[in-house]
Scaffold this motif. Structure first.
Motif, PDB file in Angstrom:
ATOM      1  N   PRO A   1      -2.450 -10.616   7.489  1.00  0.00           N
ATOM      2  CA  PRO A   1      -3.723  -9.875   7.484  1.00  0.00           C
ATOM      3  C   PRO A   1      -3.554  -8.367   7.674  1.00  0.00           C
ATOM      4  O   PRO A   1      -4.240  -7.575   7.013  1.00  0.00           O
ATOM      5  CB  PRO A   1      -4.488 -10.492   8.670  1.00  0.00           C
ATOM      6  CG  PRO A   1      -3.898 -11.852   8.826  1.00  0.00           C
ATOM      7  CD  PRO A   1      -2.467 -11.721   8.457  1.00  0.00           C
ATOM      8  N   ALA A   2      -2.642  -7.962   8.557  1.00  0.00           N
ATOM      9  CA  ALA A   2      -2.411  -6.522   8.779  1.00  0.00           C
ATOM     10  C   ALA A   2      -1.838  -5.869   7.527  1.00  0.00           C
ATOM     11  O   ALA A   2      -2.217  -4.737   7.165  1.00  0.00           O
ATOM     12  CB  ALA A   2      -1.465  -6.324   9.965  1.00  0.00           C
TER      13      ALA A   2
ATOM     14  N   GLN B   1       5.018  13.253   5.248  1.00  0.00           N
ATOM     15  CA  GLN B   1       4.766  12.382   6.399  1.00  0.00           C
ATOM     16  C   GLN B   1       4.462  10.988   5.873  1.00  0.00           C
ATOM     17  O   GLN B   1       3.584  10.809   5.029  1.00  0.00           O
ATOM     18  CB  GLN B   1       3.589  12.915   7.219  1.00  0.00           C
ATOM     19  CG  GLN B   1       3.320  12.124   8.482  1.00  0.00           C
ATOM     20  CD  GLN B   1       2.119  12.656   9.237  1.00  0.00           C
ATOM     21  OE1 GLN B   1       1.171  13.141   8.638  1.00  0.00           O
ATOM     22  NE2 GLN B   1       2.154  12.570  10.553  1.00  0.00           N
ATOM     23  N   GLU B   2       5.203  10.003   6.358  1.00  0.00           N
ATOM     24  CA  GLU B   2       5.025   8.638   5.852  1.00  0.00           C
ATOM     25  C   GLU B   2       3.784   8.000   6.465  1.00  0.00           C
ATOM     26  O   GLU B   2       3.533   8.110   7.660  1.00  0.00           O
ATOM     27  CB  GLU B   2       6.265   7.794   6.166  1.00  0.00           C
ATOM     28  CG  GLU B   2       6.266   6.475   5.431  1.00  0.00           C
ATOM     29  CD  GLU B   2       7.594   5.752   5.480  1.00  0.00           C
ATOM     30  OE1 GLU B   2       7.658   4.625   4.961  1.00  0.00           O
ATOM     31  OE2 GLU B   2       8.558   6.314   6.031  1.00  0.00           O
ATOM     32  N   CYS B   3       3.015   7.322   5.616  1.00  0.00           N
ATOM     33  CA  CYS B   3       1.779   6.669   6.057  1.00  0.00           C
ATOM     34  C   CYS B   3       1.936   5.152   6.180  1.00  0.00           C
ATOM     35  O   CYS B   3       1.149   4.512   6.882  1.00  0.00           O
ATOM     36  CB  CYS B   3       0.647   6.985   5.091  1.00  0.00           C
ATOM     37  SG  CYS B   3       0.251   8.734   4.982  1.00  0.00           S
ATOM     38  N   GLY B   4       2.904   4.575   5.457  1.00  0.00           N
ATOM     39  CA  GLY B   4       3.097   3.141   5.518  1.00  0.00           C
ATOM     40  C   GLY B   4       2.091   2.401   4.645  1.00  0.00           C
ATOM     41  O   GLY B   4       1.104   2.981   4.188  1.00  0.00           O
ATOM     42  N   PRO B   5       2.299   1.120   4.375  1.00  0.00           N
ATOM     43  CA  PRO B   5       3.451   0.330   4.813  1.00  0.00           C
ATOM     44  C   PRO B   5       4.701   0.629   3.987  1.00  0.00           C
ATOM     45  O   PRO B   5       4.647   1.426   3.054  1.00  0.00           O
ATOM     46  CB  PRO B   5       2.974  -1.103   4.570  1.00  0.00           C
ATOM     47  CG  PRO B   5       2.063  -0.985   3.395  1.00  0.00           C
ATOM     48  CD  PRO B   5       1.365   0.341   3.543  1.00  0.00           C
ATOM     49  N   ARG B   6       5.779  -0.016   4.337  1.00  0.00           N
ATOM     50  CA  ARG B   6       7.060   0.166   3.647  1.00  0.00           C
ATOM     51  C   ARG B   6       7.618  -1.223   3.348  1.00  0.00           C
ATOM     52  O   ARG B   6       7.705  -2.062   4.229  1.00  0.00           O
ATOM     53  CB  ARG B   6       8.003   0.935   4.581  1.00  0.00           C
ATOM     54  CG  ARG B   6       9.370   1.242   4.049  1.00  0.00           C
ATOM     55  CD  ARG B   6      10.298   1.642   5.177  1.00  0.00           C
ATOM     56  NE  ARG B   6       9.840   2.808   5.914  1.00  0.00           N
ATOM     57  CZ  ARG B   6      10.409   3.243   7.031  1.00  0.00           C
ATOM     58  NH1 ARG B   6      11.437   2.570   7.544  1.00  0.00           N
ATOM     59  NH2 ARG B   6       9.954   4.310   7.645  1.00  0.00           N
TER      60      ARG B   6
END
Length: 356
Positions: A145-146, A314-319
Motif C-alpha cells: 500500500p505504501a 534531491q531524491e524524492c523516492g521511491p527507488r
C-alpha cells in the motif's frame, strides 16, 4: 724429512680439491627467490589480511604513478606542439557487448514508420491524455500500500482501484469502459512487492517485470517531497528494437507536456537489461561567496561578496529496479496469449549479451 714432505703434499692436494669444489659451486645456476604467496594461499587470517592490504596499497600507488606519468606526457606533448596521446577508455561490459542486429539507428526509416502505427502513438502525439489505473494482487499487505501511494504521486492522472476478488480480465474490461490508457498491477509476495504488470489499453501489449530493491521515500536520507506538477521524463540506453518498444510503453504512462516549474524529473535508466527507476527534484540554492581583491593596498575589510546560484538534485523516492520477463501481444491472456519476447535461461549465454 720425507714424512714432512708427504704431509705438505697431502695438504696441497686437499687445498686444490677444496678450490675445485668451490669453483663447481660457483658455476651452479643461482636459485631464484620464490614468489611471495598469494593471500588466498595463506591460512592465518590476520597474516592474510595484512598481505592483502599491502598488495592493495601497492596497486593503488602504481595506478596513481601511471596516471601522473600520463598527465606529464600529455603536458610535455602540448608544450612541444606534438600530438597529445589519446585518452585511454577503460574496457567495460557495456562497450564490449556482443554485436546486435536489432540496435536502432538514427536513419532507420522503417523504425520511424513503425512508431507512427504502433499502440502508443495516440498518447505520445498528445491526441489522448494518459490515464493510468493502478491495482494490486488479491492479497496486498506489507509495503504494497505504501508503494502504491508513492507511485500515484509519481504518475499524473493515476487512480487506485481496489482489486478485491475480481479477476484481472474484469479489471481490464472496467478500465477499457472508463477510457483508461494503461493498467498497472503491483504483485506482492510475502508482504513484499516483487513484480509489476503494465497493460496498455485497449489492444495491448502487456509487459511483465520483476521488481526488486525497493526503497520507499521514508527510508531515503534527506529526501524531498514532490509537488503535483507534471514531471520531466528521462529514458536512457533503450537502444534495441525491443528496448525501444519497452521505452515507448513506459513513456506512454506520463504526459508529454512536462511542467518545468515543478522541477521534477523521473528517470528510467537501462543498464545491462536492468531498468533503474529514480525520482528527483531540482533544488536551486543561492549562496554568497567572498571575493578577495587582488590589489595589495586594498584593506581586508573592503572584500566584496558575490551571489552564486548552485543547482543540485534531491531524491524524492521511491527507488526500485525492474527486469523484463515477458512482453505479450494484446492484453493479458495467460492461456492462449501470443508472446513477442520471453526471457529464458537459455538466452543468457554471455555476460556481454543484452536485449534492451
Amino acid at each position: 724429512m720425507a714424512r714432512e714432505d708427504r704431509k705438505r703434499k697431502h695438504d696441497n692436494d686437499d687445498t686444490a680439491d677444496d678450490g675445485e669444489r668451490k669453483g663447481r659451486r660457483d658455476k651452479r645456476p643461482k636459485e631464484e627467490k620464490p614468489a611471495p604467496p598469494l593471500p588466498s594461499e595463506i591460512k592465518n587470517k590476520e597474516k592474510r589480511s595484512e598481505v592483502y592490504a599491502k598488495l592493495k596499497r601497492e596497486k593503488k600507488a602504481q595506478k596513481r604513478r601511471l596516471g601522473r606519468e600520463r598527465v606529464q606526457a600529455a603536458q610535455r606533448a602540448a608544450e612541444l606542439g606534438e600530438q597529445v596521446p589519446e585518452k585511454q577508455v577503460p574496457r567495460t561490459i557495456e562497450n564490449t557487448r556482443e554485436p546486435d542486429e536489432t540496435v536502432c539507428r538514427p536513419d532507420d526509416q522503417e523504425l520511424f514508420a513503425g512508431n507512427d502505427a504502433d499502440e502508443f502513438n495516440a498518447v505520445l502525439k498528445q491526441v489522448v491524455t494518459p490515464k493510468v489505473l493502478i491495482t494490486t494482487c488479491r492479497f496486498n499487505s506489507g509495503r504494497g500500500p505504501a508503494f502504491i501511494k508513492e507511485l500515484m504521486q509519481v504518475i499524473p492522472n493515476a487512480q487506485y482501484v481496489n482489486r478485491g476478488t475480481y479477476d484481472l480480465k474484469k479489471i481490464v474490461e472496467y478500465a477499457n469502459n472508463r477510457e483508461f490508457t494503461s493498467v498497472m498491477v503491483v504483485h506482492t509476495n510475502r508482504r513484499e512487492p516483487d513484480a509489476m504488470l503494465i497493460i496498455n489499453l485497449p489492444e495491448g501489449p502487456t509487459a511483465h517485470f520483476k521488481l526488486s530493491k525497493l526503497v520507499l521515500r521514508k527510508d531515503i536520507k534527506n529526501h524531498g517531497n514532490p509537488t503535483s506538477h507534471k514531471p520531466e521524463l528521462v529514458l536512457n540506453n533503450f537502444t534495441t528494437r525491443l528496448g525501444h518498444r519497452v521505452g515507448r510503453m513506459i513513456q506512454s504512462l506520463f504526459p508529454q507536456d512536462p511542467n518545468f516549474r515543478g522541477r521534477r524529473v523521473v528517470t528510467f535508466h537501462n543498464q545491462r537489461d536492468y531498468i533503474f527507476f529514480r525520482h528527483h527534484r531540482y533544488v536551486f540554492e543561492e549562496k554568497e561567496k567572498k571575493v578577495v581583491s587582488k590589489d595589495k593596498k586594498a584593506k581586508a575589510s573592503e572584500s566584496k561578496t558575490e551571489k552564486h546560484v548552485n543547482c543540485r538534485l534531491q531524491e524524492c523516492g521511491p527507488r526500485f529496479t525492474l527486469k523484463l520477463i515477458t512482453l505479450q501481444h494484446g492484453t493479458l491472456d495467460t492461456k492462449s496469449g501470443e508472446y513477442e519476447w520471453v526471457h529464458k535461461p537459455d538466452l543468457d549465454t554471455s555476460r556481454r549479451r543484452f536485449f534492451l
